[in-house]
Design a protein around this motif. Structure first.
Motif, PDB file in Angstrom:
ATOM      1  N   HIS A 131      -2.276  43.517 -61.436  1.00 52.20           N
ATOM      2  CA  HIS A 131      -2.039  42.716 -62.636  1.00 52.20           C
ATOM      3  C   HIS A 131      -1.376  43.578 -63.703  1.00 52.20           C
ATOM      4  CE1 HIS A 131      -5.924  44.636 -63.660  1.00 52.20           C
ATOM      5  NE2 HIS A 131      -5.487  44.559 -64.912  1.00 52.20           N
TER       6      HIS A 131
ATOM      7  N   THR B 201      -0.577  43.907 -68.157  1.00 54.97           N
ATOM      8  CA  THR B 201      -0.981  43.493 -69.497  1.00 54.97           C
ATOM      9  C   THR B 201       0.075  43.921 -70.507  1.00 54.97           C
ATOM     10  OG1 THR B 201      -2.181  45.553 -69.938  1.00 54.97           O
ATOM     11  CG2 THR B 201      -3.432  43.744 -68.947  1.00 54.97           C
TER      12      THR B 201
ATOM     13  N   SER C 123       0.301  44.239 -75.062  1.00 51.35           N
ATOM     14  CA  SER C 123      -0.418  44.110 -76.322  1.00 51.35           C
ATOM     15  C   SER C 123       0.591  44.126 -77.465  1.00 51.35           C
ATOM     16  CB  SER C 123      -1.425  45.254 -76.485  1.00 51.35           C
ATOM     17  OG  SER C 123      -2.137  45.127 -77.702  1.00 51.35           O
TER      18      SER C 123
ATOM     19  N   CYS D  91      -1.347  39.041 -76.958  1.00 52.86           N
ATOM     20  CA  CYS D  91      -1.523  39.899 -75.785  1.00 52.86           C
ATOM     21  C   CYS D  91      -1.349  39.032 -74.544  1.00 52.86           C
ATOM     22  CB  CYS D  91      -2.922  40.519 -75.772  1.00 52.86           C
ATOM     23  SG  CYS D  91      -3.285  41.526 -77.226  1.00 52.86           S
TER      24      CYS D  91
ATOM     25  N   LEU E 150      -1.690  38.736 -70.045  1.00 55.30           N
ATOM     26  CA  LEU E 150      -2.245  39.180 -68.775  1.00 55.30           C
ATOM     27  C   LEU E 150      -1.544  38.375 -67.697  1.00 55.30           C
ATOM     28  CD1 LEU E 150      -4.531  40.850 -67.353  1.00 55.30           C
ATOM     29  CD2 LEU E 150      -6.013  38.854 -67.689  1.00 55.30           C
TER      30      LEU E 150
ATOM     31  N   SER F  19      -6.461  38.404 -77.803  1.00 53.50           N
ATOM     32  CA  SER F  19      -6.944  39.725 -77.404  1.00 53.50           C
ATOM     33  C   SER F  19      -7.358  39.676 -75.937  1.00 53.50           C
ATOM     34  CB  SER F  19      -8.133  40.159 -78.269  1.00 53.50           C
ATOM     35  OG  SER F  19      -9.309  39.478 -77.872  1.00 53.50           O
ATOM     36  N   LEU F  20      -7.550  40.848 -75.357  1.00 53.96           N
ATOM     37  CA  LEU F  20      -7.931  40.946 -73.946  1.00 53.96           C
ATOM     38  C   LEU F  20      -9.395  41.348 -73.786  1.00 53.96           C
ATOM     39  CD1 LEU F  20      -4.737  42.735 -72.567  1.00 53.96           C
ATOM     40  CD2 LEU F  20      -5.354  40.314 -72.330  1.00 53.96           C
ATOM     41  N   LYS F  21     -10.235  41.004 -74.748  1.00 51.24           N
ATOM     42  CA  LYS F  21     -11.648  41.394 -74.686  1.00 51.24           C
ATOM     43  C   LYS F  21     -12.371  40.719 -73.527  1.00 51.24           C
ATOM     44  CE  LYS F  21     -13.117  37.906 -78.087  1.00 51.24           C
ATOM     45  NZ  LYS F  21     -13.801  37.708 -79.389  1.00 51.24           N
ATOM     46  N   ASP F  22     -11.905  39.540 -73.098  1.00 51.84           N
ATOM     47  CA  ASP F  22     -12.501  38.855 -71.945  1.00 51.84           C
ATOM     48  C   ASP F  22     -11.615  39.014 -70.718  1.00 51.84           C
ATOM     49  OD1 ASP F  22     -14.662  37.915 -73.480  1.00 51.84           O
ATOM     50  OD2 ASP F  22     -13.473  36.214 -74.193  1.00 51.84           O
ATOM     51  N   ARG F  23     -11.059  40.207 -70.529  1.00 48.17           N
ATOM     52  CA  ARG F  23     -10.071  40.423 -69.479  1.00 48.17           C
ATOM     53  C   ARG F  23     -10.588  40.043 -68.094  1.00 48.17           C
ATOM     54  NH1 ARG F  23      -6.890  46.061 -68.541  1.00 48.17           N
ATOM     55  NH2 ARG F  23      -6.747  45.807 -70.809  1.00 48.17           N
ATOM     56  N   SER F  24     -11.798  40.432 -67.754  1.00 46.85           N
ATOM     57  CA  SER F  24     -12.293  40.176 -66.404  1.00 46.85           C
ATOM     58  C   SER F  24     -12.388  38.681 -66.114  1.00 46.85           C
ATOM     59  CB  SER F  24     -13.647  40.841 -66.194  1.00 46.85           C
ATOM     60  OG  SER F  24     -14.596  40.361 -67.127  1.00 46.85           O
TER      61      SER F  24
ATOM     62  N   LEU G 212      -8.768  37.344 -65.923  1.00 44.60           N
ATOM     63  CA  LEU G 212      -8.122  37.809 -64.708  1.00 44.60           C
ATOM     64  C   LEU G 212      -8.620  37.031 -63.499  1.00 44.60           C
ATOM     65  CD1 LEU G 212      -6.207  39.777 -63.334  1.00 44.60           C
ATOM     66  CD2 LEU G 212      -8.078  41.431 -63.233  1.00 44.60           C
TER      67      LEU G 212
END
Length: 257
Positions: A190, A192, A194, A202, A204, A224-229, A232
């Motif tokens: 993957h 990303t 920012s 941002c 993903l 933001s990518l704070k909840d990336r998992s 994804l």
């Protein structure tokens, strides 16, 4: 100027195509003089050809006297295999992804040295972005672009790395750094960004595969990518579904531009 076709031997077709090619994202509306200049044509020649293009529906004239791309070109564009195949198959998965994330969702393919956006879903809560259906953006500054660039032939990567335009203060313009990012995309599956394409946004993105081949990219844009998992996981499920449908129903020629 978009091109110069005023040299002797230029065909009527090449001149008409030069007029159509004068339009881009930064020039969606053009006056007669602007069209002639960008196409490299004398104004009388441009005027005559524009009249024929308007009559056929390739161009339209606005109330202010400017010209815009006509509806008939849009209708023809929807018949291209990359639209009728991949876009239609992916649509249910894009809607599921949007419903799960409420983020701006992008379906994209590589077109030369650019990202071509085939589809885009967004709502009131989505982050404002500069993309639109049919638009082209730089490969190096977008999440979907980095995915596609990581899987692109070496000559494409070299051409992009040789001209890394800065779009925001956070755009990656160092070839070495971008190479390391692309290598990580291949390892981790993957990409990303920012604020590299738009401030406050941002992204993903993951590849869409038809068998072993990466044929497109699926991405989301978020604040933001704070909840990336979590994001994804949703992306990977959707991309796998699209890839499965492609392998089942669409021949390789149906996903090429």
């Amino acid at each position: 100027m978009a091109g110069n076709t005023s040299t002797p031997g230029a065909t009527v077709t090449s001149r008409a195509l030069a007029l159509l090619g004068a339009f881009d994202e930064r020039h969606p509306r053009l006056t007669l003089t602007q069209l002639a200049e960008r196409a490299g044509l004398p104004v009388p020649t441009a005027h005559r050809l524009i009249g024929e293009l308007v009559a056929w529906g390739a161009l339209s004239r606005t109330e202010t006297g400017c010209y815009v791309v006509g509806r008939r070109l849009w209708d023809l564009g929807l018949l291209a295999p990359v639209q009728t195949g991949l876009r239609e198959l992916a649509s249910p998965y894009l809607h599921d992804l949007y419903g799960a994330t409420l983020a701006t969702v992008h379906l994209s393919v590589r077109d030369g040295l650019d990202v071509l956006y085939l589809d885009r879903l967004a709502g009131h809560a989505s982050v404002p972005v500069v993309s639109s259906v049919g638009s082209r953006l730089p490969l190096h500054a977008t999440g979907v672009g980095k995915v596609l660039l990581a899987h692109a032939p070496p000559e494409v990567q070299q051409a992009v790395l040789a001209d890394l335009t800065r779009i925001t203060p956070y755009t990656i313009t160092q070839p070495g750094l971008l190479r390391r990012q692309l290598a990580r995309v291949l390892r981790e599956g993957h990409a990303t960004t920012s604020e590299e394409m738009s401030l406050g946004a941002c992204s993903l993105a993951v590849p869409i595969r038809r068998g072993p081949d990466v044929v497109a990219a699926l991405g989301i844009v978020v604040p933001s990518l704070k909840d990336r998992s979590k994001l994804l996981g949703a992306l990977q499920v959707a991309a796998h579904g699209v890839g499965r449908e492609l392998a089942r129903t669409l021949p390789p020629s149906g996903i090429s531009g």
